[in-house]
Design a protein around this motif. Sequence first.
Motif, PDB file in Angstrom:
ATOM      1  N   LEU A   1       0.807  -1.220   0.000  1.00 16.24           N
ATOM      2  CA  LEU A   1       0.000   0.000   0.000  1.00 16.24           C
ATOM      3  C   LEU A   1       0.845   1.278   0.000  1.00 16.24           C
ATOM      4  CD1 LEU A   1      -2.868   1.056  -0.022  1.00 16.24           C
ATOM      5  CD2 LEU A   1      -2.880   0.977   2.478  1.00 16.24           C
ATOM      6  N   PRO A   2       1.904   1.414   0.828  1.00 18.34           N
ATOM      7  CA  PRO A   2       2.728   2.623   0.733  1.00 18.34           C
ATOM      8  C   PRO A   2       3.408   2.776  -0.626  1.00 18.34           C
ATOM      9  CG  PRO A   2       3.122   1.495   2.815  1.00 18.34           C
ATOM     10  CD  PRO A   2       2.316   0.565   1.969  1.00 18.34           C
ATOM     11  N   THR A   3       3.801   1.674  -1.239  1.00 13.98           N
ATOM     12  CA  THR A   3       4.424   1.758  -2.562  1.00 13.98           C
ATOM     13  C   THR A   3       3.435   2.241  -3.610  1.00 13.98           C
ATOM     14  OG1 THR A   3       5.843  -0.105  -1.929  1.00 13.98           O
ATOM     15  CG2 THR A   3       5.757   0.471  -4.260  1.00 13.98           C
ATOM     16  N   ILE A   4       2.201   1.777  -3.544  1.00 15.70           N
ATOM     17  CA  ILE A   4       1.169   2.209  -4.497  1.00 15.70           C
ATOM     18  C   ILE A   4       0.850   3.687  -4.301  1.00 15.70           C
ATOM     19  CG2 ILE A   4      -1.220   1.855  -5.206  1.00 15.70           C
ATOM     20  CD1 ILE A   4      -0.908  -1.082  -4.372  1.00 15.70           C
ATOM     21  N   LEU A   5       0.673   4.105  -3.037  1.00 11.55           N
ATOM     22  CA  LEU A   5       0.379   5.515  -2.762  1.00 11.55           C
ATOM     23  C   LEU A   5       1.538   6.411  -3.187  1.00 11.55           C
ATOM     24  CD1 LEU A   5      -1.297   5.232   0.754  1.00 11.55           C
ATOM     25  CD2 LEU A   5      -2.421   5.688  -1.431  1.00 11.55           C
ATOM     26  N   GLY A   6       2.764   5.968  -2.960  1.00 14.25           N
ATOM     27  CA  GLY A   6       3.913   6.768  -3.371  1.00 14.25           C
ATOM     28  C   GLY A   6       3.986   6.950  -4.869  1.00 14.25           C
ATOM     29  N   GLU A   7       3.650   5.913  -5.625  1.00 14.30           N
ATOM     30  CA  GLU A   7       3.674   6.030  -7.087  1.00 14.30           C
ATOM     31  C   GLU A   7       2.595   6.998  -7.571  1.00 14.30           C
ATOM     32  OE1 GLU A   7       5.509   5.241 -10.622  1.00 14.30           O
ATOM     33  OE2 GLU A   7       6.037   4.329  -8.683  1.00 14.30           O
ATOM     34  N   ILE A   8       1.415   6.972  -6.943  1.00 14.85           N
ATOM     35  CA  ILE A   8       0.346   7.893  -7.347  1.00 14.85           C
ATOM     36  C   ILE A   8       0.711   9.328  -6.983  1.00 14.85           C
ATOM     37  CG2 ILE A   8      -2.072   8.480  -6.988  1.00 14.85           C
ATOM     38  CD1 ILE A   8      -2.651   5.553  -6.510  1.00 14.85           C
ATOM     39  N   LYS A   9       1.281   9.550  -5.792  1.00 15.47           N
ATOM     40  CA  LYS A   9       1.680  10.902  -5.396  1.00 15.47           C
ATOM     41  C   LYS A   9       2.784  11.432  -6.301  1.00 15.47           C
ATOM     42  CE  LYS A   9       0.437  10.329  -0.528  1.00 15.47           C
ATOM     43  NZ  LYS A   9       0.953  10.247   0.869  1.00 15.47           N
ATOM     44  N   ARG A  10       3.708  10.565  -6.698  1.00  9.72           N
ATOM     45  CA  ARG A  10       4.767  10.993  -7.608  1.00  9.72           C
ATOM     46  C   ARG A  10       4.182  11.393  -8.971  1.00  9.72           C
ATOM     47  NH1 ARG A  10       7.258   6.696  -7.517  1.00  9.72           N
ATOM     48  NH2 ARG A  10       8.507   7.124  -5.666  1.00  9.72           N
ATOM     49  N   TYR A  11       3.141  10.691  -9.381  1.00  6.94           N
ATOM     50  CA  TYR A  11       2.483  11.047 -10.643  1.00  6.94           C
ATOM     51  C   TYR A  11       1.854  12.431 -10.563  1.00  6.94           C
ATOM     52  CZ  TYR A  11      -1.267  11.066 -14.129  1.00  6.94           C
ATOM     53  OH  TYR A  11      -2.121  11.418 -15.137  1.00  6.94           O
ATOM     54  N   PHE A  12       1.164  12.727  -9.462  1.00  7.20           N
ATOM     55  CA  PHE A  12       0.556  14.046  -9.305  1.00  7.20           C
ATOM     56  C   PHE A  12       1.624  15.127  -9.166  1.00  7.20           C
ATOM     57  CE2 PHE A  12      -3.284  11.673  -8.247  1.00  7.20           C
ATOM     58  CZ  PHE A  12      -4.251  12.454  -8.857  1.00  7.20           C
ATOM     59  N   ARG A  13       2.752  14.791  -8.573  1.00 10.61           N
ATOM     60  CA  ARG A  13       3.789  15.793  -8.364  1.00 10.61           C
ATOM     61  C   ARG A  13       4.509  16.153  -9.656  1.00 10.61           C
ATOM     62  NH1 ARG A  13       8.597  13.434  -5.343  1.00 10.61           N
ATOM     63  NH2 ARG A  13       9.111  12.857  -7.486  1.00 10.61           N
ATOM     64  N   ASP A  14       4.764  15.186 -10.520  1.00  9.10           N
ATOM     65  CA  ASP A  14       5.621  15.402 -11.676  1.00  9.10           C
ATOM     66  C   ASP A  14       4.875  15.575 -12.992  1.00  9.10           C
ATOM     67  OD1 ASP A  14       7.722  15.099  -9.918  1.00  9.10           O
ATOM     68  OD2 ASP A  14       8.019  12.982 -10.375  1.00  9.10           O
ATOM     69  N   ASN A  15       3.657  15.054 -13.120  1.00  7.01           N
ATOM     70  CA  ASN A  15       3.005  15.005 -14.427  1.00  7.01           C
ATOM     71  C   ASN A  15       1.690  15.753 -14.506  1.00  7.01           C
ATOM     72  OD1 ASN A  15       5.038  13.229 -15.403  1.00  7.01           O
ATOM     73  ND2 ASN A  15       4.016  11.527 -14.396  1.00  7.01           N
ATOM     74  N   VAL A  16       1.036  16.024 -13.391  1.00  8.51           N
ATOM     75  CA  VAL A  16      -0.296  16.602 -13.439  1.00  8.51           C
ATOM     76  C   VAL A  16      -0.253  18.120 -13.493  1.00  8.51           C
ATOM     77  CG1 VAL A  16      -2.478  16.805 -12.185  1.00  8.51           C
ATOM     78  CG2 VAL A  16      -1.316  14.609 -12.312  1.00  8.51           C
TER      79      VAL A  16
END
Length: 339
Positions: free
Chosen positions: A172-187
């Motif tokens: 779960l922390p790995t999945i949440l970290g990947e989603i947060k990284r997506y919002f930080r870098d691409n959105v």
Amino acid sequence: MSVRTQDSAPEDDLRDRLSAQPGDEPAEESAAARPELPDSRPEPPGERPGLPDSRAAAPGADPEPPDAGPPAPDPRPGPSGAAGGRGAVDVRTLTRVLFERLAELPPDAPERVRVRAALIEINIPLVRYAATRFRSRSEPMEDIVQVGTIGLINAIDRFDPTRGVQFPTYALPTILGEIKRYFRDNVRTMHVPRRLQELWVQVSGAMEELTVTHGRAPKVPEIAANLRIPEEDVRACLDAGRAYNAASLEAAQEHEGGLALLDRLGYEDSALADVEHRDMVRHLLVQLPERERRIIMLRFFANLTQSQISTELGMSQMHVSRLLSRILTRLRSGNSWEE
């Protein structure tokens, strides 16, 4: 062929199913896979004389093989998230069994691809659960789930079952970290410094805590005092924290009566550049004697000619011309007037 009884454990059935070679399917499945032919049931003996009973065993034929028991449960999850087939297996148990099987296989075994794909498929509900935390964002939920699946795959490749940690706790922390990284870098359409992005997490948490404590929305000084940071950082963080999309200047605003932002912006004042010049001239004029200051005022502010100024002051036009030339030379040099 090994004979399984109905008392076999689901884990044993799953191991047998995964270790089976392609094409080695149960007899029931192979029979079901054949297309159904027209009515080929044998007629009872006696209705058509001369035909033997087709149900009777032919001389010298091998006896029918014994029943191999119920087929192994399908490791793929059903609509409810559990494994399909008879005797649904719990997702956690199925995940543990698949990881044990994955650890037994060599790195170059073709079966590793099937086991890894089964792990990804049965844990997709965990990705959807993590994606619901970001449903308030403007991104489509399908994109968030796709990004979270990348984190799930990374968690499966890095998970070590010998540490005694449940896989959902690790993944779960790995999945949440990947989603947060997506919002930080691409959105974000605008670049926000990394420091403000990390500070926004602290500011948003402090805002929720102070809202519960005071029963109202907190003010900037209260947030700054709670986090012990300058108020300027809090204001900058509030401006950049939710800045994911840039608004068009020509887009109409509903709460502004349909006016676009471009229509409500100020215009450029052409006389703005003369403000500094006017202030400098005023500073120089106060240094002039009374008579010379009056000559400048009559010439440039009242727009009188030299003849009119000479009549107004009772002196010759030649004298007025010489005084104007001398005054302008002093003003251009920026020096104070000397008697």
